[in-house]
Design a protein around this motif. Sequence first.
Motif, mmCIF file in Angstrom:
data_model
loop_
_atom_site.group_PDB
_atom_site.id
_atom_site.type_symbol
_atom_site.label_atom_id
_atom_site.label_comp_id
_atom_site.label_asym_id
_atom_site.label_seq_id
_atom_site.Cartn_x
_atom_site.Cartn_y
_atom_site.Cartn_z
ATOM 1 N N GLN B 39 0.862 -1.189 0.000
ATOM 2 C CA GLN B 39 0.000 0.000 0.000
ATOM 3 C C GLN B 39 0.892 1.230 0.000
ATOM 4 O O GLN B 39 1.847 1.309 0.789
ATOM 5 N N GLN B 40 0.616 2.149 -0.910
ATOM 6 C CA GLN B 40 1.412 3.376 -0.909
ATOM 7 C C GLN B 40 1.137 4.154 0.363
ATOM 8 O O GLN B 40 0.019 4.167 0.848
ATOM 9 N N LYS B 41 2.157 4.788 0.910
ATOM 10 C CA LYS B 41 1.979 5.542 2.154
ATOM 11 C C LYS B 41 1.075 6.743 1.910
ATOM 12 O O LYS B 41 1.340 7.551 1.042
ATOM 13 N N PHE B 42 -0.007 6.799 2.693
ATOM 14 C CA PHE B 42 -0.887 7.972 2.621
ATOM 15 C C PHE B 42 -0.751 8.707 3.951
ATOM 16 O O PHE B 42 0.326 8.717 4.524
ATOM 17 N N THR B 43 -1.845 9.270 4.445
ATOM 18 C CA THR B 43 -1.754 9.941 5.752
ATOM 19 C C THR B 43 -1.688 8.875 6.853
ATOM 20 O O THR B 43 -2.048 7.717 6.621
ATOM 21 N N ASP B 44 -1.266 9.286 8.053
ATOM 22 C CA ASP B 44 -1.169 8.326 9.158
ATOM 23 C C ASP B 44 -2.518 7.663 9.432
ATOM 24 O O ASP B 44 -2.592 6.463 9.711
ATOM 25 N N GLN B 45 -3.582 8.448 9.319
ATOM 26 C CA GLN B 45 -4.920 7.917 9.592
ATOM 27 C C GLN B 45 -5.292 6.834 8.575
ATOM 28 O O GLN B 45 -5.839 5.791 8.922
ATOM 29 N N GLU B 46 -4.978 7.105 7.305
ATOM 30 C CA GLU B 46 -5.295 6.114 6.262
ATOM 31 C C GLU B 46 -4.470 4.843 6.450
ATOM 32 O O GLU B 46 -4.972 3.731 6.308
ATOM 33 N N ASP B 47 -3.170 5.040 6.767
ATOM 34 C CA ASP B 47 -2.305 3.870 6.973
ATOM 35 C C ASP B 47 -2.832 3.010 8.123
ATOM 36 O O ASP B 47 -2.833 1.780 8.036
ATOM 37 N N ALA B 48 -3.281 3.682 9.176
ATOM 38 C CA ALA B 48 -3.829 2.943 10.329
ATOM 39 C C ALA B 48 -5.078 2.176 9.915
ATOM 40 O O ALA B 48 -5.307 1.036 10.354
ATOM 41 N N TRP B 49 -5.886 2.778 9.049
ATOM 42 C CA TRP B 49 -7.106 2.108 8.580
ATOM 43 C C TRP B 49 -6.747 0.838 7.804
ATOM 44 O O TRP B 49 -7.358 -0.215 7.992
ATOM 45 N N TYR B 50 -5.750 0.933 6.927
ATOM 46 C CA TYR B 50 -5.322 -0.243 6.156
ATOM 47 C C TYR B 50 -4.876 -1.364 7.097
ATOM 48 O O TYR B 50 -5.201 -2.525 6.890
ATOM 49 N N LYS B 51 -4.097 -0.975 8.115
ATOM 50 C CA LYS B 51 -3.609 -1.990 9.062
ATOM 51 C C LYS B 51 -4.791 -2.701 9.729
ATOM 52 O O LYS B 51 -4.822 -3.914 9.881
ATOM 53 N N LYS B 52 -5.774 -1.874 10.113
ATOM 54 C CA LYS B 52 -6.962 -2.411 10.762
ATOM 55 C C LYS B 52 -7.703 -3.349 9.809
ATOM 56 O O LYS B 52 -8.144 -4.440 10.203
ATOM 57 N N ALA B 53 -7.800 -2.932 8.562
ATOM 58 C CA ALA B 53 -8.518 -3.732 7.568
ATOM 59 C C ALA B 53 -7.825 -5.075 7.339
ATOM 60 O O ALA B 53 -8.482 -6.121 7.243
ATOM 61 N N VAL B 54 -6.493 -5.046 7.253
ATOM 62 C CA VAL B 54 -5.741 -6.286 7.026
ATOM 63 C C VAL B 54 -5.924 -7.234 8.208
ATOM 64 O O VAL B 54 -6.160 -8.438 8.023
ATOM 65 N N ALA B 55 -5.855 -6.686 9.416
ATOM 66 C CA ALA B 55 -6.042 -7.523 10.611
ATOM 67 C C ALA B 55 -7.439 -8.131 10.601
ATOM 68 O O ALA B 55 -7.616 -9.327 10.907
ATOM 69 N N ALA B 56 -8.421 -7.342 10.223
ATOM 70 C CA ALA B 56 -9.811 -7.828 10.187
ATOM 71 C C ALA B 56 -9.955 -8.938 9.153
ATOM 72 O O ALA B 56 -10.643 -9.939 9.394
ATOM 73 N N PHE B 57 -9.297 -8.782 8.010
ATOM 74 C CA PHE B 57 -9.384 -9.803 6.955
ATOM 75 C C PHE B 57 -8.765 -11.113 7.429
ATOM 76 O O PHE B 57 -9.321 -12.187 7.230
ATOM 77 N N ASN B 58 -7.584 -10.986 8.047
ATOM 78 C CA ASN B 58 -6.893 -12.193 8.515
ATOM 79 C C ASN B 58 -7.699 -12.915 9.601
ATOM 80 O O ASN B 58 -7.610 -14.126 9.740
ATOM 81 N N LYS B 59 -8.478 -12.142 10.323
ATOM 82 C CA LYS B 59 -9.297 -12.713 11.391
ATOM 83 C C LYS B 59 -10.598 -13.299 10.849
ATOM 84 O O LYS B 59 -11.126 -14.285 11.381
ATOM 85 N N ALA B 60 -11.081 -12.696 9.761
ATOM 86 C CA ALA B 60 -12.396 -13.069 9.244
ATOM 87 C C ALA B 60 -12.410 -14.422 8.541
ATOM 88 O O ALA B 60 -13.474 -15.011 8.356
ATOM 89 N N GLN B 61 -11.289 -14.916 8.102
ATOM 90 C CA GLN B 61 -11.258 -16.210 7.412
ATOM 91 C C GLN B 61 -9.976 -16.966 7.782
ATOM 92 O O GLN B 61 -9.066 -16.385 8.365
ATOM 93 N N ASP B 62 -9.945 -18.243 7.443
ATOM 94 C CA ASP B 62 -8.768 -19.024 7.849
ATOM 95 C C ASP B 62 -8.051 -19.677 6.667
ATOM 96 O O ASP B 62 -7.350 -20.664 6.822
ATOM 97 N N LYS B 63 -8.264 -19.161 5.461
ATOM 98 C CA LYS B 63 -7.613 -19.754 4.292
ATOM 99 C C LYS B 63 -6.437 -18.929 3.800
ATOM 100 O O LYS B 63 -5.503 -19.426 3.166
ATOM 101 N N ILE B 64 -6.502 -17.627 4.027
ATOM 102 C CA ILE B 64 -5.479 -16.727 3.476
ATOM 103 C C ILE B 64 -4.836 -15.915 4.600
ATOM 104 O O ILE B 64 -5.542 -15.434 5.504
ATOM 105 N N VAL B 65 -3.499 -15.773 4.511
ATOM 106 C CA VAL B 65 -2.812 -14.839 5.417
ATOM 107 C C VAL B 65 -2.323 -13.681 4.563
ATOM 108 O O VAL B 65 -1.579 -13.873 3.605
ATOM 109 N N LEU B 66 -2.762 -12.490 4.904
ATOM 110 C CA LEU B 66 -2.359 -11.318 4.120
ATOM 111 C C LEU B 66 -1.256 -10.573 4.853
ATOM 112 O O LEU B 66 -1.428 -10.163 6.003
ATOM 113 N N LYS B 67 -0.117 -10.405 4.161
ATOM 114 C CA LYS B 67 0.985 -9.619 4.727
ATOM 115 C C LYS B 67 0.889 -8.221 4.136
ATOM 116 O O LYS B 67 0.722 -8.066 2.918
ATOM 117 N N HIS B 68 1.039 -7.233 4.985
ATOM 118 C CA HIS B 68 0.805 -5.848 4.557
ATOM 119 C C HIS B 68 2.085 -5.039 4.649
ATOM 120 O O HIS B 68 2.808 -5.113 5.640
#
Lengths: 313, 439
Positions: B39-68
């Motif tokens: 992910q291209q670096k955006f504002t700190d708030q946006e970067d934090a949102w991406y991190k949150k989204a990736v964590a949520a994705f990794n938690k939501a299913q058990d087939k894929i591990v997404l590295k961010h």
Amino acid sequence: MAVTTLRAPARDTRSRGRPAGRGRRRETKAALIMLAPLLILLGIFVIWPLLHAVYISFYTWSFYEAPVFVGLENYLTVLTDQEFVDSVVRGLAFTAMVVPAQVAVAFLFANLVKSVSRKTAAVLKVTIYIPAVISEVIAAIVFSLIYAYRGGILNWFLGLLGREDTAWLGETSTALPAVAVPAIWIGMGVASLIMLAGLLDIPEAYYECASLDGAGPWTKMFKITLPLMKNIILFLLVTGFAASLQFLVLPLIMTQGGPVDSTTLPNLFIFRHFTNDLYIGYSIAAALLLFAVLGAVSALIFRLVRSEKAVDG
Amino acid sequence: MRRQLTAILLIGVLAGCGSGAGKAPGAAQGGRTEITLWQQKFTDQEDAWYKKAVAAFNKAQDKIVLKHQIVPADVWDQKMKAAQAAGKAPDVYTLNYNKVPGFARTGQIQSLERLIPADKWTGLQESVVGSIQYKGQKYAYPMLVEPSAVLFYRKDLFAQAGLDPNRPPATWAELIDYGKRLTTKEVSGVVTAGTAVDMAWSTWGLQWNAAGHLPISDDWSASQATDPKYRQLLQVYQTLYQQGIMPKQPLAPYADANPMGQGKAAMMVCGSWAAGVLLSDYPKMVPNIGAAALPSFDGDPAKPTATLGGWTLVVDAKSKNPQAAADFVAWLLAGDTTLLVDFFKTTKFSKYSPRAAVADAVKNDPAAAENPWAKTIEEQVVAHAKPEPTYDWAISLAFGKAIEKALQGKDIDAALKAADAEIKDFIAKNDLAGQGSGS
């Protein structure tokens, strides 16, 4: 006055007292073994990539499509690109600003260090070497702050003298010299120390003899110092030329090549093509052509300032 | 002894070369497929949102591990080229709209139509879908759009200079006149793009506005840079620079809204994202700032003054797990709207969703009132904006250089002619004719 240049008699001390053939063969083998790691690394990281670069410069390619052989087309495209030619000419103008200034400042500085006490010399040497250990990125940022149009130190200082603010990096007429200043600053430390080593290598006896012959400081400089420093100056000219023609980070950070490409040096030009072009062939061909320019001009400098072997001093 | 020495040296060299061999990309981790997101670096708030989204994705299913991985914008291209060369490009990455067709044409990204089910593509703005297509196939999933040029102005400084704080300049003559009156030693009358690169993209909207078209024909077969209507655009920049209304040296890159927040600009042209920065970092300054569309050259406010740029997610053509990568894209951008609404909230409603379901949810969010300029920007700028052009960057840069030459006081016609020649040359050397959307 006449100052005699002493030449060491040519002697081969290596083979003294040994049967020539066998011993030499053994030494060659040992030398090759010692050199092997370096030669292998050179082969892997320099020769092979260079040959591969030449090979792929004949193709139009990306990392995702099968390469298409285009012969010399990439080279023709680069050579007929006025922007590339302009960037090389601009690069040469940049080196003309940087290298002589660097050598002259280094020469003056080395003379200054030589003439002061040991303690002061140590402080001066450390001071002059500091820019050499500062990264180009930091230098670019520091000088950008100095040149800042609003709130920059340079404009503030000139303002005290009643001068209007100048957009040092924003005007085509001042941008390239403004980028040249940190380039000189960065290279000055190493050049000064090399120059100082050369100066200290000249035996004091020459100067004492010259003084006895009634030579003044200028005569000593032109008849002793400069002739004996010829190889050092040649070295600094060639390495300085190669380094300053290849500056990338300074214009990239300070001006992004602008305004109106006035600071687009050859490497920045190639870098921009490499990062923006969808195909790679052009930037590889341009890089190889720049390599040819660098080699040709370095050879020319060698020819103009002929180096002399075995100058005793 | 000699042989031993040789062997030791060779082993040393080979060991040195062989070290660092990592795990193959796409390797399974505990039975889960591993994929990477850059992910291209955006504002700190946006970067934090991406991190949150990736964590949520990794938690939501058990087939894929997404590295961010967050990659700064200024090293993105080098890093990506190096990764592509090493065959280690990320499976999923953020990409601008204007790069999508070029990447698709050169086979760098893959079509998402066969990877993301048809029902996930419904409700997307038609003009935005046009930006992500190449030869009828969709190659990216759009995340957001944001207009590239909005006029932010300081109401308090307007009042001090005897100008009506509720009446932003409606014509370019007015903008120049206001700029002159507002310029002081500390404050620039107008802060806008000042380098060829920044002007190349930030003026796309004004290029449409001035001439009714871009400097290359729709089918990319002919240059249109010498259209005399472009003179007015270059003239405006020349006047602003030569009369010292805009700073002689850019205070910051075009996309950076900080000069306005720091009080160094009386008027600033920047994208709608500036609102997010001003609201987050300069809340005290917000009541003093107004927003408006840039003036039209012929005074018609219904003409475009900005383009709708923004970000998409794409799947690398060499991804070893394209389905897993596309599943993440669909989960994040085409699934439940809660997470995306949170993104637009995080960015202070300074960006717009091209997906109807998300846009409606964002509009109805009570917090939307936080951004006092959102309504103006949507009605006056977004409503008339054009999609980003999709031709090669070299075309945009050629025109950006023409504006920069004008800025530096060079002859405007000669500058346009040079851009024209450069564009023609690029069309010929790159076989562009017929590749545009209008062909």
